[in-house]
Scaffold this motif. Structure first.
Motif, PDB file in Angstrom:
ATOM      1  N   ASP A  84     -17.291  36.782   1.401  1.00  9.53           N
ATOM      2  CA  ASP A  84     -17.624  37.026  -0.010  1.00  9.53           C
ATOM      3  C   ASP A  84     -16.422  36.958  -0.947  1.00  9.53           C
ATOM      4  OD1 ASP A  84     -20.319  37.396   0.627  1.00  9.53           O
ATOM      5  OD2 ASP A  84     -20.036  39.534   1.002  1.00  9.53           O
ATOM      6  N   LEU A  85     -15.334  36.354  -0.516  1.00 12.88           N
ATOM      7  CA  LEU A  85     -14.167  36.200  -1.391  1.00 12.88           C
ATOM      8  C   LEU A  85     -14.128  34.769  -1.928  1.00 12.88           C
ATOM      9  CD1 LEU A  85     -11.443  37.198  -2.588  1.00 12.88           C
ATOM     10  CD2 LEU A  85     -10.342  36.290  -0.523  1.00 12.88           C
ATOM     11  N   VAL A  86     -14.066  34.643  -3.238  1.00 12.01           N
ATOM     12  CA  VAL A  86     -13.860  33.323  -3.832  1.00 12.01           C
ATOM     13  C   VAL A  86     -12.433  32.891  -3.539  1.00 12.01           C
ATOM     14  CG1 VAL A  86     -13.793  31.995  -5.969  1.00 12.01           C
ATOM     15  CG2 VAL A  86     -15.515  33.786  -5.668  1.00 12.01           C
ATOM     16  N   GLU A  87     -12.289  31.717  -2.966  1.00 15.03           N
ATOM     17  CA  GLU A  87     -10.949  31.201  -2.700  1.00 15.03           C
ATOM     18  C   GLU A  87     -10.401  30.476  -3.925  1.00 15.03           C
ATOM     19  OE1 GLU A  87      -9.784  28.892   1.029  1.00 15.03           O
ATOM     20  OE2 GLU A  87      -9.676  27.341  -0.517  1.00 15.03           O
ATOM     21  N   THR A  88     -11.204  29.571  -4.497  1.00 14.88           N
ATOM     22  CA  THR A  88     -10.727  28.706  -5.575  1.00 14.88           C
ATOM     23  C   THR A  88     -11.798  28.573  -6.645  1.00 14.88           C
ATOM     24  OG1 THR A  88      -9.541  27.443  -3.872  1.00 14.88           O
ATOM     25  CG2 THR A  88      -9.679  26.469  -6.067  1.00 14.88           C
ATOM     26  N   SER A  89     -11.381  28.601  -7.919  1.00 19.95           N
ATOM     27  CA  SER A  89     -12.333  28.478  -9.022  1.00 19.95           C
ATOM     28  C   SER A  89     -11.641  27.913 -10.247  1.00 19.95           C
ATOM     29  CB  SER A  89     -12.931  29.846  -9.372  1.00 19.95           C
ATOM     30  OG  SER A  89     -11.980  30.646 -10.052  1.00 19.95           O
ATOM     31  N   GLN A 146     -18.672  13.368 -21.566  1.00 19.52           N
ATOM     32  CA  GLN A 146     -18.644  13.023 -20.141  1.00 19.52           C
ATOM     33  C   GLN A 146     -17.498  13.725 -19.427  1.00 19.52           C
ATOM     34  OE1 GLN A 146     -18.693   8.689 -20.057  1.00 19.52           O
ATOM     35  NE2 GLN A 146     -20.928   8.664 -19.901  1.00 19.52           N
ATOM     36  N   ALA A 147     -16.369  13.877 -20.112  1.00 16.81           N
ATOM     37  CA  ALA A 147     -15.230  14.580 -19.507  1.00 16.81           C
ATOM     38  C   ALA A 147     -15.583  16.038 -19.234  1.00 16.81           C
ATOM     39  CB  ALA A 147     -14.010  14.502 -20.416  1.00 16.81           C
ATOM     40  N   ILE A 148     -16.219  16.698 -20.191  1.00 18.22           N
ATOM     41  CA  ILE A 148     -16.590  18.099 -19.998  1.00 18.22           C
ATOM     42  C   ILE A 148     -17.673  18.226 -18.936  1.00 18.22           C
ATOM     43  CG2 ILE A 148     -17.454  20.185 -21.120  1.00 18.22           C
ATOM     44  CD1 ILE A 148     -14.637  19.262 -21.973  1.00 18.22           C
ATOM     45  N   TYR A 149     -18.593  17.260 -18.920  1.00 20.49           N
ATOM     46  CA  TYR A 149     -19.626  17.281 -17.886  1.00 20.49           C
ATOM     47  C   TYR A 149     -19.008  17.156 -16.489  1.00 20.49           C
ATOM     48  CZ  TYR A 149     -24.725  17.404 -18.034  1.00 20.49           C
ATOM     49  OH  TYR A 149     -26.035  17.815 -18.006  1.00 20.49           O
ATOM     50  N   THR A 150     -18.002  16.290 -16.377  1.00 15.19           N
ATOM     51  CA  THR A 150     -17.385  16.023 -15.074  1.00 15.19           C
ATOM     52  C   THR A 150     -16.477  17.163 -14.620  1.00 15.19           C
ATOM     53  OG1 THR A 150     -17.391  13.660 -15.614  1.00 15.19           O
ATOM     54  CG2 THR A 150     -15.981  14.358 -13.794  1.00 15.19           C
ATOM     55  N   ALA A 151     -15.807  17.827 -15.552  1.00 14.89           N
ATOM     56  CA  ALA A 151     -14.830  18.860 -15.198  1.00 14.89           C
ATOM     57  C   ALA A 151     -15.519  20.034 -14.509  1.00 14.89           C
ATOM     58  CB  ALA A 151     -14.099  19.325 -16.453  1.00 14.89           C
ATOM     59  N   HIS A 152     -14.966  20.446 -13.374  1.00 20.34           N
ATOM     60  CA  HIS A 152     -15.582  21.527 -12.604  1.00 20.34           C
ATOM     61  C   HIS A 152     -15.393  22.863 -13.309  1.00 20.34           C
ATOM     62  CE1 HIS A 152     -17.055  23.595  -9.028  1.00 20.34           C
ATOM     63  NE2 HIS A 152     -16.158  24.527  -9.328  1.00 20.34           N
ATOM     64  N   ASN A 153     -16.455  23.660 -13.288  1.00 23.07           N
ATOM     65  CA  ASN A 153     -16.398  25.029 -13.790  1.00 23.07           C
ATOM     66  C   ASN A 153     -17.082  25.947 -12.786  1.00 23.07           C
ATOM     67  OD1 ASN A 153     -16.088  26.997 -16.239  1.00 23.07           O
ATOM     68  ND2 ASN A 153     -18.185  27.269 -15.521  1.00 23.07           N
ATOM     69  N   GLY A 154     -16.468  27.113 -12.530  1.00 25.54           N
ATOM     70  CA  GLY A 154     -17.052  28.072 -11.597  1.00 25.54           C
ATOM     71  C   GLY A 154     -16.387  28.016 -10.239  1.00 25.54           C
ATOM     72  N   VAL A 155     -17.090  28.550  -9.239  1.00 24.67           N
ATOM     73  CA  VAL A 155     -16.547  28.608  -7.875  1.00 24.67           C
ATOM     74  C   VAL A 155     -16.410  27.194  -7.319  1.00 24.67           C
ATOM     75  CG1 VAL A 155     -16.945  29.420  -5.531  1.00 24.67           C
ATOM     76  CG2 VAL A 155     -17.531  30.887  -7.479  1.00 24.67           C
ATOM     77  N   TYR A 156     -15.249  26.908  -6.791  1.00 20.46           N
ATOM     78  CA  TYR A 156     -14.961  25.608  -6.171  1.00 20.46           C
ATOM     79  C   TYR A 156     -15.050  25.705  -4.649  1.00 20.46           C
ATOM     80  CZ  TYR A 156     -12.296  21.236  -5.347  1.00 20.46           C
ATOM     81  OH  TYR A 156     -11.876  19.981  -4.960  1.00 20.46           O
ATOM     82  N   ARG A 157     -14.541  26.822  -4.118  1.00 18.61           N
ATOM     83  CA  ARG A 157     -14.581  27.022  -2.664  1.00 18.61           C
ATOM     84  C   ARG A 157     -14.542  28.515  -2.353  1.00 18.61           C
ATOM     85  NH1 ARG A 157     -10.477  26.175   2.187  1.00 18.61           N
ATOM     86  NH2 ARG A 157     -11.914  25.432   3.801  1.00 18.61           N
ATOM     87  N   MET A 158     -15.405  28.942  -1.428  1.00 18.12           N
ATOM     88  CA  MET A 158     -15.349  30.305  -0.919  1.00 18.12           C
ATOM     89  C   MET A 158     -14.383  30.368   0.250  1.00 18.12           C
ATOM     90  SD  MET A 158     -17.396  32.055  -2.850  1.00 18.12           S
ATOM     91  CE  MET A 158     -17.609  33.590  -1.901  1.00 18.12           C
ATOM     92  N   SER A 159     -13.790  31.530   0.442  1.00 17.23           N
ATOM     93  CA  SER A 159     -12.841  31.692   1.544  1.00 17.23           C
ATOM     94  C   SER A 159     -13.559  31.581   2.877  1.00 17.23           C
ATOM     95  CB  SER A 159     -12.152  33.050   1.449  1.00 17.23           C
ATOM     96  OG  SER A 159     -11.382  33.297   2.608  1.00 17.23           O
ATOM     97  N   PRO A 160     -13.056  30.757   3.790  1.00 16.12           N
ATOM     98  CA  PRO A 160     -13.658  30.678   5.121  1.00 16.12           C
ATOM     99  C   PRO A 160     -13.206  31.818   6.032  1.00 16.12           C
ATOM    100  CG  PRO A 160     -11.833  29.149   4.969  1.00 16.12           C
ATOM    101  CD  PRO A 160     -11.970  29.776   3.610  1.00 16.12           C
ATOM    102  N   GLU A 161     -12.250  32.619   5.559  1.00 17.21           N
ATOM    103  CA  GLU A 161     -11.668  33.676   6.393  1.00 17.21           C
ATOM    104  C   GLU A 161     -12.096  35.078   5.966  1.00 17.21           C
ATOM    105  OE1 GLU A 161      -7.561  32.880   5.918  1.00 17.21           O
ATOM    106  OE2 GLU A 161      -7.520  31.215   7.345  1.00 17.21           O
TER     107      GLU A 161
END
Length: 485
Positions: free
Chosen positions: A340-345, A322-337
């Protein structure tokens, strides 16, 4: 063979790359490549120093007629990511990289190539050695341990360098000019778990996930590629009512998207058919979801005769998956500015559970410090709710773009002049050393560029020969055009 690499053009570049790739240079084990670089500088009768942490600096005076130009620093890192295919017999600590030509690409046989950042190092070596390449006063900065902690950049003291402009040669698309990058933080979650005797009348099995592309956890995270640790967890979760977990091992380095994972489980004999059916079912779903991105994905099971004596307690197993299922993997947020730039991952890079201990390694990246903190806190919360101990380490800052920099304007206009096209002048989601170096050298102008490299941090890493030629001509012209003091 590596001899065919030496005959590629430009020969100055490829010969130095072949020399470098003959030297084992894993991150945190750079003693041999440091000695190699120091000997190289001293043979050229150039001022050569090693600083307190192991960075090597080689100084070369300006060529005739270039004395009035701003002094420059050319910088690349000595270490390389060591990844190999499971069926490749190779010892990175003792062997040099075995390279070959495949059309327009230089590749390695079953291992990473080391073009990241070896082509940058080789470029600087060729310039240092040449008596025909025009350049301003030059400091060559070869940093250590970029891939697993940025130790060299962090340890470089202020006042050691005199250059006014830094050229970082660690970008992986020849039409990109890097002016900013993401910062990062290592997240490590650990937990001890209870074990119990393996139930009688059961069959030991291995579950294998393999065939994924992998890649750079910064540059390639936007592609949405498969993560072997996440896929394995889906299989374990789907079969949780039929199995007892003995061990699991997936992934490797934090900055590499994991390609493979293997778990050992014990299945109640009367539940074998249900287990097999469930694995086939979840494997089919995952393959369908990723059929275009991961066509070589393979999920399989195999009976083994060596039954483990102990398995993970059921409650601990539930908390783990469940911990691994819950933990985020991949792009978290794209840059609003920036388009096509990944801001956070985040990359769930490595998971090992065996002998009563679980360890999960993540690398969280962001170009915005508050967003990096937000995702790090979310991951910490996910793991702590499952009883893990969470530690943050290896944090490094991002590099804020300065679009008014004279070196940015120079490379932007020069690229258009030489190639009749516009370069992509942008920040990237990888972690470059410029942000760290800028802390002790805030007045130094910085920029990053390089030849086209694909599949960095994976055994599919390859460097484009035609791009290296284009890049080399760009470097030669940049050196001629460095502004006057």
């Amino acid at each position: 063979m590596n001899e065919e690499i030496r005959n590629l053009e430009p020969k100055q570049l490829w010969n130095k790359f072949a020399d470098l790739n003959a030297v084992p240079r894993p991150s945190k084990k750079e003693e041999r490549v440091i000695a190699f670089m120091k000997e190289f500088g001293k043979k050229l009768n150039l001022e050569t120093i090693e600083d307190e942490v192991g960075n090597v600096i080689i100084r070369k005076p300006a060529t005739k007629g270039m004395e009035d130009r701003k002094p420059i620093v050319m910088q690349s890192h000595l270490d390389m990511v060591h990844q190999k295919n499971n069926d490749t017999n190779f010892d990175f600590d003792t062997q040099g990289i075995d390279m070959y030509v495949d059309g327009d690409w230089v590749r390695a046989k079953g291992t990473t190539l080391g073009a990241d950042n070896g082509l940058g190092v080789a470029t600087i070596m060729a310039i240092l050695e040449s008596d025909t390449i025009a350049h301003p006063e030059l400091e060559a900065l070869f940093t250590i341990d970029e891939e697993t902690g940025m130790t060299g950049a962090k340890g470089l003291k202020g006042g050691l360098l005199q250059g006014e402009i830094l050229l970082n040669l660690d970008t992986e698309e020849d039409d990109e000019i890097g002016v900013g990058c993401a910062g990062g933080v290592d997240i490590t979650a650990t937990k001890t778990y209870s074990e119990k005797e393996t139930p009688s009348n059961s069959q030991a099995m291995t579950i294998t996930v393999k065939g994924l592309q992998g890649g750079h956890s910064g540059m390639d995270i936007i592609k949405g590629l498969g993560n072997a640790n996440k896929f394995m967890n889906r299989v374990l979760y789907a079969t949780r009512d039929y199995i007892h977990l003995a061990s699991v091992s997936g992934g490797g380095l934090r900055n590499a998207i994991p390609r493979e994972s293997v778990a050992t489980v014990v299945v109640d004999s009367n539940k074998m058919d249900a287990f097999t059916s469930q694995v086939e079912n979840i494997a089919a779903k995952i393959k369908e979801e990723y059929k275009n991105l991961e066509p070589e994905l393979h999920i399989s099971t195999k009976e083994i005769s060596n039954t483990p004596e102990k398995v993970m307690e059921c409650d601990d197993f539930k908390d783990f998956v469940q911990a691994i299922y819950t933990a985020h993997n991949g792009v978290y947020r794209m840059s609003p500015e920036i388009e096509d730039l990944v801001e956070t991952s985040n990359n769930i890079a490595k998971i090992v559970a065996e002998n009563g201990t679980i360890e999960v390694l993540c690398l969280t990246r962001s170009s915005v410090e508050s967003s990096k903190e937000d995702l790090a806190n979310a991951l910490e919360s996910s793991f702590e709710m499952a009883g893990f101990n969470v530690k943050f380490s290896g944090e490094y800052p991002g590099w804020a773009p300065n679009m008014e920099s004279s070196i940015v304007k120079l490379l932007d206009s020069l690229y258009q002049e030489m190639f009749n096209d516009r370069a992509d002048v942008a920040a990237c989601h990888a972690g470059l050393e410029c942000g760290i170096l800028g802390q002790n050298y805030p007045e130094m102008e910085m920029i990053s560029f390089g030849p086209t490299i694909r599949g960095a941090h994976s055994p599919d890493e390859r460097a484009s020969i035609s791009s290296a030629q284009k890049y080399w001509s760009f470097v030669m012209e940049i050196l001629k055009r460095i502004p006057k003091k």
